[in-house]
Scaffold this active site. Structure first.
Site, PDB file in Angstrom:
ATOM      1  N   ASP A  18    -129.327  27.877  20.761  1.00 31.70           N
ATOM      2  CA  ASP A  18    -128.330  27.451  19.779  1.00 31.70           C
ATOM      3  C   ASP A  18    -128.583  26.008  19.331  1.00 31.70           C
ATOM      4  O   ASP A  18    -129.143  25.210  20.082  1.00 31.70           O
ATOM      5  CB  ASP A  18    -126.939  27.570  20.428  1.00 31.70           C
ATOM      6  CG  ASP A  18    -125.829  27.600  19.389  1.00 31.70           C
ATOM      7  OD1 ASP A  18    -126.133  27.702  18.181  1.00 31.70           O
ATOM      8  OD2 ASP A  18    -124.659  27.511  19.792  1.00 31.70           O
ATOM      9  N   ASN A  66    -125.741  38.027  13.219  1.00 29.65           N
ATOM     10  CA  ASN A  66    -126.425  37.068  12.337  1.00 29.65           C
ATOM     11  C   ASN A  66    -126.632  37.577  10.909  1.00 29.65           C
ATOM     12  O   ASN A  66    -126.896  36.791  10.000  1.00 29.65           O
ATOM     13  CB  ASN A  66    -127.775  36.634  12.929  1.00 29.65           C
ATOM     14  CG  ASN A  66    -127.637  35.656  14.084  1.00 29.65           C
ATOM     15  OD1 ASN A  66    -128.498  35.601  14.967  1.00 29.65           O
ATOM     16  ND2 ASN A  66    -126.555  34.870  14.115  1.00 29.65           N
TER      17      ASN A  66
HETATM   18  C1  FPP Z   1    -128.892  29.432  16.497  1.00 31.72           C
HETATM   19  O1  FPP Z   1    -128.782  28.194  15.851  1.00 31.72           O
HETATM   20  C2  FPP Z   1    -130.194  30.005  16.294  1.00 31.72           C
HETATM   21  C3  FPP Z   1    -130.435  31.163  15.623  1.00 31.72           C
HETATM   22  C4  FPP Z   1    -129.378  31.986  15.020  1.00 31.72           C
HETATM   23  C5  FPP Z   1    -131.783  31.669  15.423  1.00 31.72           C
HETATM   24  C6  FPP Z   1    -132.782  31.364  16.493  1.00 31.72           C
HETATM   25  C7  FPP Z   1    -134.103  31.259  15.851  1.00 31.72           C
HETATM   26  C8  FPP Z   1    -135.086  30.382  16.165  1.00 31.72           C
HETATM   27  C9  FPP Z   1    -135.024  29.459  17.304  1.00 31.72           C
HETATM   28  C10 FPP Z   1    -136.299  30.253  15.336  1.00 31.72           C
HETATM   29  C11 FPP Z   1    -137.112  31.467  15.249  1.00 31.72           C
HETATM   30  C12 FPP Z   1    -137.542  31.963  16.547  1.00 31.72           C
HETATM   31  C13 FPP Z   1    -138.520  32.844  16.680  1.00 31.72           C
HETATM   32  C14 FPP Z   1    -138.849  33.402  17.997  1.00 31.72           C
HETATM   33  C15 FPP Z   1    -139.282  33.282  15.515  1.00 31.72           C
HETATM   34  P1  FPP Z   1    -127.619  28.001  14.778  1.00 31.72           P
HETATM   35  O2  FPP Z   1    -128.224  28.206  13.431  1.00 31.72           O
HETATM   36  O3  FPP Z   1    -126.473  28.901  15.085  1.00 31.72           O
HETATM   37  O4  FPP Z   1    -127.266  26.508  15.033  1.00 31.72           O
HETATM   38  P2  FPP Z   1    -125.843  25.813  14.804  1.00 31.72           P
HETATM   39  O5  FPP Z   1    -124.863  26.490  15.711  1.00 31.72           O
HETATM   40  O6  FPP Z   1    -126.112  24.395  15.181  1.00 31.72           O
HETATM   41  O7  FPP Z   1    -125.524  25.986  13.339  1.00 31.72           O
END
Ligand code: FPP
Length: 239
Positions: A18, A66
């Site tokens: 996250d 998501n």
């Molecule tokens: C949460 O951060 C992360 C995600 C929903 C996606 C995770 C993806 C990656 C780390 C990159 C791609 C990975 C691979 C393996 C290709 P958020 O967007 O919810 O962060 P926030 O809560 O700070 O907004």
């Protein structure tokens, strides 16, 4: 790391990655740049995994929830998955890592699905560690899917309801051969499971850090492993 801590390295680590959005906001860049930086943190993990002694890592890369994000962000994440595979497949092969996926994989766009399947095939015989990407994954969806499989066997008369126990249920989850996670790491400080591995995390130790996922490096992983080493797991029993 000393032998004392080595004895307590978790066999399977699950990670809720996250904080990509917050990282982007803090650096004054688009959200997608945060995800890109997050993918680089995954790259570092891939490079270090075999040296840590951890056998399995499951990463929550895209949840069933998501899809509610903007089309732009969803498309960028799916594209990033393809780019990640293209950029990391050779490293995974070189490091002896096997790639697996968990989730409703058939619900992913065809391009991402095909890339993923090819990488899974190409790394299938690797034995130095396993990287599991949770994609279109939801803990409740996984339990529902297992219940459907079991119910259809029961309806077909090949399974009696009294034969259904925890062992049989677990055998119908997406990756029955993978041991349950010993440690769950969540970055960015939130104290939630967010529908991740609901069945499998029943007895896992939980480690939450305020560090945002894009900043989660080798030293952060070592901190989590050391913290895990101090825990006293009882699985509901007494020491
Ligand atoms: C949460 O951060 C992360 C995600 C929903 C996606 C995770 C993806 C990656 C780390 C990159 C791609 C990975 C691979 C393996 C290709 P958020 O967007 O919810 O962060 P926030 O809560 O700070 O907004």
């Amino acid at each position: 790391m000393g032998t004392e801590t080595e004895k307590h390295v978790p066999r399977h680590v699950a990670i809720i990655m996250d904080g990509n959005g917050r990282w982007a906001a803090r650096h004054g860049v688009e959200r997608v740049e945060g995800h890109r930086k997050g993918a680089l943190a995954v790259r570092q993990l891939v490079e270090n995994l075999a040296d840590t002694g951890i056998e399995y890592v499951t990463l929550y890369a895209f949840s069933t929830e998501n899809w509610k994000r903007s089309k732009e962000e969803v498309d960028a994440l799916m594209e990033l998955l393809c780019e990640f595979i293209d950029a990391n497949l050779s490293v995974m092969i070189e490091k002896g890592l096997r790639l697996l996926a968990t989730g409703r994989i058939d619900g992913l766009p065809e391009k991402s699905r095909d890339r993923l399947k090819l990488a899974i095939e190409k790394t299938a015989s690797n034995t130095r560690g396993t990287l599991i990407l949770a994609l279109n994954y939801g803990g409740r969806a996984e339990i529902v899917d297992a219940a459907r499989k079991i119910a259809s066997e029961a309806a077909a008369g090949t399974l009696r309801p009294d034969e259904i126990d925890e062992t049989l249920f677990a055998k119908n989850l997406y990756l029955p051969e993978i041991p349950d996670p010993d440690l769950l790491i969540r970055t960015s400080g939130e104290l939630r499971l967010s529908n991740f591995l609901l069945w499998e995390l029943s007895y896992s130790e939980i480690y939450v850090t305020d560090t945002l996922w894009p900043d989660f490096d080798k030293a952060e992983l070592e901190k989590a492993i050391v913290a895990y080493g101090t825990r006293n797991r009882r699985f509901g029993g007494r020491k």
